[in-house]
Scaffold this active site. Structure first.
Site, PDB file in Angstrom:
ATOM      1  N   GLU A 100      20.592 -37.932   3.759  1.00 52.00           N
ATOM      2  CA  GLU A 100      19.432 -37.985   2.859  1.00 52.00           C
ATOM      3  C   GLU A 100      19.728 -37.018   1.734  1.00 52.00           C
ATOM      4  O   GLU A 100      19.738 -35.801   1.924  1.00 52.00           O
ATOM      5  CB  GLU A 100      18.160 -37.614   3.634  1.00 52.00           C
ATOM      6  CG  GLU A 100      16.877 -37.925   2.890  1.00 52.00           C
ATOM      7  CD  GLU A 100      16.370 -36.736   2.111  1.00 52.00           C
ATOM      8  OE1 GLU A 100      16.680 -36.667   0.897  1.00 52.00           O
ATOM      9  OE2 GLU A 100      15.687 -35.896   2.699  1.00 52.00           O
ATOM     10  N   CYS A 134      12.827 -33.253  -2.480  1.00 48.69           N
ATOM     11  CA  CYS A 134      13.785 -34.309  -2.817  1.00 48.69           C
ATOM     12  C   CYS A 134      13.120 -35.581  -3.327  1.00 48.69           C
ATOM     13  O   CYS A 134      13.767 -36.379  -4.015  1.00 48.69           O
ATOM     14  CB  CYS A 134      14.653 -34.634  -1.604  1.00 48.69           C
ATOM     15  SG  CYS A 134      13.715 -35.163  -0.156  1.00 48.69           S
TER      16      CYS A 134
END
Length: 366
Positions: A100, A134
């Site tokens: 990720e 993020c």
């Protein structure tokens, strides 16, 4: 391998998927947030037997050694540069990976959604942890003739909602001096190139002791600026104009697939048009980052922003091995596939091709 910005959610979350799938788990928290790493270790040690789940804390040497071990599966959350290094190291043992990696998450604002509500969602999300998430919106694409309106609504929202933002306890400090200077250099480069940079509060500066940083909007920055080339991960929001929806789509598609894509539009046909022509890890319509807060919804990136999923049923499958198992019964024709190939084999082929076998074939013994 967990990140520093969400040191509990993005370690214990995937760990729950792993445990649910019957695995043992070792967590390596980020060395950038050592106090959180030690607290996580204490919490896990007090809750789990060490042969079921454990936490190991350490610095850069451990971070480099960890992906070199022959894991059954490895998860890394962080930036793409380190993600490539982790993938290359893990590949030496052919370790399956879930990555990720974040990216430049665009917020496409359609002409029918340049509203206070849209500004509230975009800037509100940008201010969570001061942009150090993020899935925070990285930049906005706004209709060219409505950029001024969007900017005015943005500054009005900041003034009415967080008038002393960078001096308030709601403003999270940038994680360390290195990242602070990186963010400061992004705004300095934009100023040097003659960009219009709006800072809020207008008289606000960076607090040296707490590393609290004010919000900056950079209007129509050139694409070669660092602020448009790298993931920002801070309180800076570029606002880029576009002249048509297809131009906005082409702009998004000119870069790597982002972790999140945010579309603000009332017209559902516009939403469908954008979603059908773009790729991203996840999508929110008329909101930002909510895809990261729904436990039942698989979460992950696409290509440059990562691969694999955790959470929900996708997380269970990600950390499970779906092994095919066949137990042979009786009365099958498996031996027709073994040489020598004669009557029975030809009959099977004829049946598969829907052609009648010859008399010679059916008369021969297999």
């Amino acid at each position: 391998m967990g990140p520093w910005n969400l040191p509990f959610a993005l370690t214990l979350g995937p760990a729950a998927d792993m445990l649910g799938a019957g695995n043992r788990v070792i967590i390596k928290p980020s060395e950038v947030a050592p106090a959180c790493a030690e607290l996580l270790r204490d919490m896990v040690t007090a809750t789990f037997d060490s042969d079921r789940m454990a936490v190991v804390c350490g610095g850069l040497e451990l971070a480099k050694a960890f992906p070199a071990l022959p894991w059954g599966h490895l998860v890394y959350t962080g930036n793409a540069t380190v993600g490539r290094q982790v993938a290359a190291t893990a590949a030496q043992n052919l370790v399956p990976l879930t990555l990720e990696l974040g990216g430049k998450n665009p917020a496409i604002v359609h002409t029918d959604r340049v509203t206070d509500d849209t500004v509230h969602h975009i800037l509100g999300n940008k201010l969570v942890k001061n942009g150090q998430i993020c899935i925070a919106p990285d930049y906005c694409l706004v209709p060219r003739d409505q950029v001024t309106e969007f900017v005015e609504r943005s500054m009005s929202y900041l003034q009415s909602t967080v008038p002393s933002y960078s001096e308030s306890p709601d403003c999270v400090g940038i994680v360390n001096e290195h990242h602070l200077q990186r963010l400061v250099s992004l705004t300095e480069e934009a100023h040097a190139r003659g960009c219009r940079v709006l800072t809020f509060p207008a008289d606000g500066g960076v607090a040296v002791g707490t590393r609290q940083m004010p919000v900056s909007l950079i209007i129509d920055p050139p694409d070669d600026l660092a602020v448009m080339q790298e993931e920002i991960f801070g309180p800076i929001l570029p606002v880029k104009p576009y002249d048509s929806v297809d131009e906005a789509i082409a702009y998004v598609n000119s870069g790597p697939p982002p972790l999140g894509l945010y579309v603000f539009a009332t017209d559902t046909s516009v939403v469908d048009h954008i979603l059908n022509r773009t790729t991203s890890g996840g999508v929110c319509v008329n909101a930002c980052a909510i895809q990261g807060a729904i436990p039942s919804l698989g979460f992950g990136g696409a290509g440059h922003s990562g691969y694999g999923r955790h959470r929900g049923v996708e997380g269970f499958r990600e950390f499970s091995h779906q092994r095919a198992v066949v137990t042979r019964g009786e009365g099958d024709l498996i031996h027709a596939f073994f040489p020598p190939y004669s009557g029975l084999a030809r009959s099977v082929v004829a049946a598969a091709l829907d052609t009648p076998p010859s008399d010679a074939d059916t008369s021969k013994e297999n």
